[in-house]
Write a protein that holds these residues in place. Structure first.
Motif: not given
Length: 302
Positions: A196-213, A216-221
């Motif tokens: 997995r590339t760095r981009a894929q690792e971050v994307f997978n973690r990002f998608i998990q967070l987005v599904n969870d939050h 209630h949390h709309h901003s990228l920051d």
């Protein structure tokens, strides 16, 4: 309004298949308080009965399915998967599933488990594929592997047809199925690249967070802070890995939450706007229409 329909799709949803209409079509699922089986079910009519196209549903249990003789696109937790013959699918509790079109034919064999029951039969030690970090997967396996899993499920299914069946035997077979599916996931890597590339690792973690939050949390920051990187770098990596902007993924998750509430509860638009933390209903309605092409009320009644 479907005010009495749950937002979630619980294990009891397969009880719908026990109706006389399904029995006439030789659909005979097994359902207990903790688990259920379906075996070689031609699921076209069931799909049409239980699901509305392009409508998200939240699953309230663990589901393991062998898809055979089919070609189907399934959106699970925002990600679209192309499901074909001999695909083994898994959806964890709390996952969101949506079907965009009904297949011409599909043969389903599988089982569902309540979360607490699954932990009990596995002695509290879940394989890494099912410990919560992986929400869902769809992997294509060989004919032999699909047949092996099918065989284990059939023994459990057949046992439950007997009067006073051995519950201990059936739960041991379910545990064997779970271990076998976990081994298939480990073998095929869940369809993910070996390295997995760095981009894929971050994307997978990002998608998990987005599904969870995202509700209630709309901003990228917020997501950048959780991942300990800058917003700009997060946006670059997410787009590099998926071809879609980070903001669009957040928007998709928000709209999915809104659609589930509009279709499966009697919540008012005012209440939904507040629940999703929009500044006012007018802003929410404009946002919803911009992304879906219709107002929340038009979607609800459509």
């Amino acid at each position: 309004m479907p005010d009495n329909q749950p937002q979630r799709l619980p294990i009891s949803s397969i009880q719908e298949m026990n109706a006389e209409h399904w029995r006439k079509q030789l659909i005979n699922p097994v359902l207990t308080t903790d688990f259920g089986f379906v075996y070689h079910m031609n699921a076209i009519e069931v799909f049409k009965y239980l699901f509305k196209l392009n409508t998200p549903y939240r699953v309230d249990d663990y589901r393991f399915i062998i898809f055979r003789n089919c070609e189907l696109d399934v959106t699970a937790n925002l990600m679209t998967h192309h499901v074909v013959h001999n695909t083994v699918g898994f959806m964890g509790t709390g996952g969101v599933i949506q079907i965009s079109r009904f297949p011409q034919d599909v043969d389903l064999t599988g089982f569902v488990l309540k979360e607490e029951f699954m932990r009990i039969i596995m002695g509290g030690r879940l394989p890494s594929a099912f410990n919560g970090k992986i929400r869902n997967f769809y992997i294509q396996v060989s004919d032999e592997e699909a047949d092996t899993l099918d065989c284990i499920i059939k023994i459990g299914y057949d046992l439950t047809q007997q009067v006073d069946f051995s519950r201990n035997t059936v739960t041991a077979l379910l545990a064997a199925c779970i271990h076998y599916v976990a081994s298939l996931y480990d073998k095929y890597g869940g369809g993910l690249p070996k390295v997995r590339t760095r981009a894929q690792e971050v994307f997978n973690r990002f998608i998990q967070l987005v599904n969870d939050h995202a509700a209630h949390h709309h901003s990228l920051d917020y997501y950048a802070d959780r991942l300990f990187i800058t917003q700009r770098y997060l946006g670059t990596l997410v787009h590099q890995a998926s071809g879609i902007t980070a903001k669009e993924w957040i928007d998709r998750a928000i709209i999915t939450e809104a659609k589930m509430a509009l279709k499966h509860t009697d919540i008012t638009v005012l209440q939904l706007s507040d629940q999703l933390r929009f500044p006012n209903p007018s802003f929410f309605c404009k946002y919803f229409k911009r992304l879906t092409g219709m107002t929340p009320q038009q979607y609800r009644t459509g």
